[in-house]
Design a protein around this motif. Sequence first.
Motif, mmCIF file in Angstrom:
data_model
loop_
_atom_site.group_PDB
_atom_site.id
_atom_site.type_symbol
_atom_site.label_atom_id
_atom_site.label_comp_id
_atom_site.label_asym_id
_atom_site.label_seq_id
_atom_site.Cartn_x
_atom_site.Cartn_y
_atom_site.Cartn_z
ATOM 1 N N GLU A 136 0.896 -1.147 -0.353
ATOM 2 C CA GLU A 136 -0.174 -0.470 -0.122
ATOM 3 C C GLU A 136 0.645 1.282 -0.134
ATOM 4 N N GLY A 137 1.042 1.977 -1.429
ATOM 5 C CA GLY A 137 1.407 3.650 -0.615
ATOM 6 C C GLY A 137 2.706 3.543 -1.490
ATOM 7 N N LYS A 138 3.302 1.957 -1.836
ATOM 8 C CA LYS A 138 4.741 2.221 -2.195
ATOM 9 C C LYS A 138 4.829 2.617 -3.175
ATOM 10 N N SER A 139 5.971 3.189 -4.333
ATOM 11 C CA SER A 139 6.245 2.916 -5.309
ATOM 12 C C SER A 139 6.677 1.711 -5.773
ATOM 13 N N VAL A 140 7.237 1.790 -6.815
ATOM 14 C CA VAL A 140 8.079 0.133 -7.284
ATOM 15 C C VAL A 140 9.413 0.333 -6.418
ATOM 16 N N ALA A 141 10.426 1.253 -7.200
ATOM 17 C CA ALA A 141 11.261 1.510 -6.435
ATOM 18 C C ALA A 141 11.271 0.867 -4.699
ATOM 19 N N GLU A 142 10.341 1.408 -3.688
ATOM 20 C CA GLU A 142 9.980 1.209 -2.346
ATOM 21 C C GLU A 142 9.705 0.129 -1.933
ATOM 22 N N ALA A 143 9.002 -0.811 -3.369
ATOM 23 C CA ALA A 143 7.955 -2.314 -2.626
ATOM 24 C C ALA A 143 9.160 -3.071 -3.316
#
Length: 195
Positions: A136-143
């Motif tokens: 939830e609420g993350k960008s691809v790089a963060e996820a």
Amino acid sequence: MFRLILAALAFNAVLALPALSVEIGDDGLHKQDWFSITFRDIAEDIEEAAAEGKRLAIVYEQRGCIYCRKLHEELLADPEVRDFIKAHFKVVQYNMFGDEEVTDLDGEVLTEKTAARKWGYVFTPTIVFLPEELPEGKSVAEAAVATMPGAFGKWVFLHMFEWVAQKGYENGEHFQKYHARRLAELRAAGRQDVE
């Protein structure tokens, strides 16, 4: 005369080898017929991959990239590598400088090239491995659970896909330790092609 005969035999042997040809698309990228064509909505792609019992992997490439050519002509041409990836991953190809629309996990709509900048990807090929479930609420790089910048040798490449498929990032075994363990197992099993 003996050298001339050897040279002729070697030349004929090269001609007898099957030509390895990978299709190149209008965008200048090498193509695999088993790569997925999607609307580039990352959330949908994760869900579709999960519905197929697979994980989503995004591969960023660019026109003229010699390492991308190696990825396609050597790594993905190897049946052991290709078959494992096809069985466990849904792979979607992105163009590092492309203008196709992409919807990030956080809902932001970008182009392939602005997504690459947002996510911090500068090398091609770069392979991004996404989680099984939607964050939830993350960008691809963060996820991303792992990112592989570059085309490595067969075993590093294949072991990264294995490690992600087995959720090695969750069990505490660092990828480098997993890779070393797998190489030792392959050698112990008598594999002669282990580097």
